[in-house]
Design a protein around this motif. Structure first.
Motif, short mmCIF file in Angstrom:
data_model
loop_
_atom_site.label_atom_id
_atom_site.label_comp_id
_atom_site.label_asym_id
_atom_site.label_seq_id
_atom_site.Cartn_x
_atom_site.Cartn_y
_atom_site.Cartn_z
N ALA A 1 -40.19 21.78 1.57
CA ALA A 1 -40.42 23.18 1.23
C ALA A 1 -39.58 23.62 0.04
O ALA A 1 -40.03 24.39 -0.81
CB ALA A 1 -40.12 24.05 2.45
N ILE A 2 -38.36 23.11 -0.05
CA ILE A 2 -37.49 23.45 -1.18
C ILE A 2 -38.08 22.92 -2.48
O ILE A 2 -38.14 23.63 -3.50
CB ILE A 2 -36.08 22.90 -0.95
N CYS A 3 -38.53 21.68 -2.48
CA CYS A 3 -39.10 21.08 -3.69
C CYS A 3 -40.39 21.78 -4.10
O CYS A 3 -40.66 21.96 -5.29
CB CYS A 3 -39.34 19.59 -3.48
N ALA A 4 -41.19 22.18 -3.11
CA ALA A 4 -42.43 22.89 -3.43
C ALA A 4 -42.14 24.25 -4.06
O ALA A 4 -42.82 24.66 -5.01
CB ALA A 4 -43.28 23.06 -2.17
N ALA A 5 -41.12 24.95 -3.56
CA ALA A 5 -40.79 26.27 -4.12
C ALA A 5 -40.23 26.15 -5.53
O ALA A 5 -40.54 26.96 -6.41
CB ALA A 5 -39.79 26.98 -3.21
N ALA A 6 -39.41 25.14 -5.77
CA ALA A 6 -38.78 24.96 -7.08
C ALA A 6 -39.62 24.12 -8.04
O ALA A 6 -39.17 23.84 -9.15
CB ALA A 6 -37.40 24.32 -6.92
N SER A 7 -40.80 23.68 -7.64
CA SER A 7 -41.71 22.88 -8.48
C SER A 7 -41.08 21.55 -8.87
O SER A 7 -41.12 21.13 -10.03
CB SER A 7 -42.12 23.66 -9.75
N TRP A 8 -40.45 20.88 -7.89
CA TRP A 8 -39.90 19.55 -8.10
C TRP A 8 -40.81 18.54 -7.44
O TRP A 8 -41.26 18.73 -6.30
CB TRP A 8 -38.49 19.45 -7.52
#
Length: 462
Positions: free
Chosen positions: A422-429
Motif C-alpha cells: 500500500a505504501i509503494c502504491a501511494a508513493a508510485s514506487w
C-alpha cells in the motif's frame, strides 16, 4: 468491423466466381456483384474513419505533450500505423533528428574552437552533474546524459596526448582516479564509465566497462565511498502536526488564506506521499474532484495534461483518495488534522478569487487567484514546517526540502503497520526496494528497545 467486412468481401468474391461458373440467372449474378461493391465501399469508408480517429488522437497527444515544436513536426510526418499512435518509425525519426542536432552542435563547437585562440591544455574543472532528456514525456535518448561526460574525458585525453577512442585502460583508470580524488561518488563514476564505453572501441573485444580492472576499480570506489542513505528524519512530524492544531492554523473559519493554504499543502503532501509535481497538477474541475455523497472522503485526480515522472499505465492518472477523520478518535484532536476538512475549507475560501481550475492558487500579490507553480508550492510546505518549529520555540532545521515529506510520511506509515504494497502504491514506487533503500528513515523513539527493561503490569503485581 474491418476484419469482418474483409472476410465477407472474400466470401462474396468466391460466391460471385462460383455463380459465373455455374451459369445461373443474371439477376443472382447482379445481386452478388452489388453486394461485393457495397462491402468494398463500407471497408473504404471504415478505413477513412479509423485513419481520422488515429490522426485526431495523435494531434490531441501532441498538443498536450511537453515536446518541443521540432519533435512535434517530426512526429506529424510519421506515417500512421493501424491501431497505434506512433510506431517504430517514430522512434527512428526522432533518433535521426537528434543525430542531426548533435552533428550541428559538434560542427558549431568545432567552428568556435578553430576561431578561438589557443590555450594550454590540461585537467579541466568537472562540470556539475546534469542530465536533460531530449524528449520529455517518456521519449528520451539514453545517450544524451553521456555527451558532457564524454567531452570531459576527451579533453582529459587530449591533455595526455592520447586518443579517447583508442586509449588503453590505464588512461581510463587514471581518469577515474582523478574523478574519485575530486570527490565524485561511485554512482557518478559508473555514469562516466558508461559514457566512455559508448564511444570507446573497446579492449580485447569487450567494452571498457566490462574490463576486469575497471570493474575492480569501481568496486573499490564503492567501498571507499559507500552511498549515503538517510538515517534520521530531517524534521519531527509529531511536532509539526501539533502546531497544525493550534493558531495561526486553527480555527479554519477564522485563519487567513495564507495559513490555510500552507496547512492544506502540508496535509496533502503527508497523507498522499506524492511528489510536488503531482500535487501541483491536482484540479478542482468536476472531472478531477469528487466528494463522497456521505461526506466520508474525497477523490482527486490530476489534470489530463499532466505527465508523471514514470510514464506507464500504472502511473498515469492515479487518483488520491482521502478519508475524513473521526472527531471522536485520539484525544479529540484528529479532526483538526483532517485533510478532507481542510481541503473543503480551502476550496470554499478560494472560490471568490480563483482564476484557474488548478487546486492550489496564489493567495496574494499580482498573481492572486492564478495557478501556483511547483516551486512556490514547495515553499509552502517548507514554510509550514519552519513556522511549526518557531511556534514551539525550537530553531527550524536547516536544509529541509518538500521532497522529504515522502520519506517521513511513508516511514511513519510503515511504523504504524501499513503494508509495504500500500505504501509503494501511494508513493508510485514499483518495488519496496526503492522505499527501503532511499526513503525509509528511523522515526521510532530515541531508545525503542528500552521498553524491554520496563516490568509489565503482571510482573509489578508479583
Amino acid at each position: 468491423m474491418g476484419r469482418i467486412g474483409n472476410s465477407l468481401s472474400h466470401l462474396l468474391l468466391g460466391l460471385s466466381t462460383s455463380l459465373q461458373q455455374a451459369q445461373v440467372e443474371p439477376s443472382l449474378q447482379t445481386l452478388s456483384d452489388a453486394s461485393l461493391q457495397a462491402f468494398a465501399l463500407m471497408a473504404r469508408e471504415l478505413g477513412r474513419t479509423m485513419s481520422t480517429l488515429v490522426q485526431t488522437r495523435r494531434q490531441v497527444w501532441l498538443a498536450q505533450s511537453p515536446l518541443t515544436e521540432t519533435c512535434r513536426k517530426v512526429l506529424r510526418a510519421v506515417p500512421v500505423e493501424p491501431g497505434e499512435l506512433f510506431g517504430a518509425a517514430a522512434l527512428e525519426a526522432l533518433e535521426r533528428a537528434a543525430r542531426a542536432r548533435q552533428t550541428r552542435q559538434e560542427l558549431s563547437g568545432l567552428h568556435r574552437s578553430m576561431s578561438a585562440p589557443s590555450r594550454p591544455r590540461g585537467p579541466v574543472a568537472i562540470p556539475q552533474r546534469r542530465s536533460q532528456p531530449d524528449y520529455p514525456g517518456g521519449l528520451r535518448r539514453s545517450q544524451r546524459p553521456y555527451e558532457n561526460r564524454w567531452k570531459l574525458f576527451s579533453d582529459w585525453c587530449n591533455g595526455k596526448a592520447a586518443d579517447p577512442v583508442r586509449c588503453p585502460v590505464a588512461i581510463v583508470l587514471e581518469f577515474l582516479q582523478f574523478l574519485l580524488d575530486s570527490g565524485r561518488s561511485h554512482s557518478t563514476l559508473r555514469v562516466y564509465v558508461a559514457a566512455i564505453s559508448s564511444r570507446h572501441e573497446g579492449v580485447d573485444g569487450a567494452t571498457v566497462g566490462c574490463h576486469r580492472l575497471v570493474s575492480l576499480f569501481l568496486r573499490g570506489a564503492l567501498r571507499l565511498r559507500p552511498p549515503r542513505t538517510l538515517r534520521a528524519p530531517a524534521w519531527d512530524l509529531p511536532l509539526v502536526l501539533e502546531a497544525m492544531s493550534l493558531p495561526p492554523f486553527e480555527p479554519l473559519t477564522q485563519v487567513g488564506l495564507k495559513w490555510l493554504s500552507m496547512k492544506v499543502a502540508f496535509l496533502l503532501a503527508i497523507t498522499s506521499a506524492k511528489r510536488v509535481g503531482e500535487l501541483q497538477a491536482l484540479s478542482v474541475a468536476e472531472t478531477c474532484l469528487r466528494w463522497n455523497p456521505d461526506g466520508s472522503g474525497v477523490v482527486l485526480w490530476p489534470n489530463v495534461a499532466f505527465l508523471p515522472k514514470v510514464l506507464s499505465r500504472t502511473h498515469l492518472n492515479q487518483p488520491i483518495r482521502l478519508a475524513r477523520f473521526d472527531s471522536q478518535s485520539e484525544e479529540g484532536r484528529s479532526e483538526l488534522l483532517c485533510p478532507v476538512r481542510a481541503l473543503r475549507a480551502y476550496i470554499a475560501a478560494t472560490a471568490g478569487i480563483r482564476q484557474s481550475e488548478q487546486l492550489f492558487v496564489c493567495h496574494g500579490g499580482p498573481n492572486r487567484g492564478r495557478a501556483l507553480s511547483k516551486q512556490r508550492l514547495s515553499h509552502w510546505v517548507v514554510d509550514a514546517i519552519a513556522h511549526a518549529y518557531g511556534a514551539s520555540g525550537r530553531p527550524p532545521p536547516s536544509g529541509v526540502r518538500c521532497h522529504s515529506t515522502r520519506s517521513v510520511a511513508t516511514s511513519w506509515a510503515a511504523l504504524r503497520g501499513v503494508p509495504l504494497e500500500a505504501i509503494c502504491a501511494a508513493a508510485s514506487w514499483a518495488t519496496p526496494g526503492t522505499f527501503t533503500r532511499f526513503y525509509r528513515v528511523n522515526v521510532a523513539g530515541h531508545c525503542p528497545m528500552a521498553a524491554v527493561l520496563r516490568p509489565s503490569s503482571a510482573d509489578s503485581k508479583e
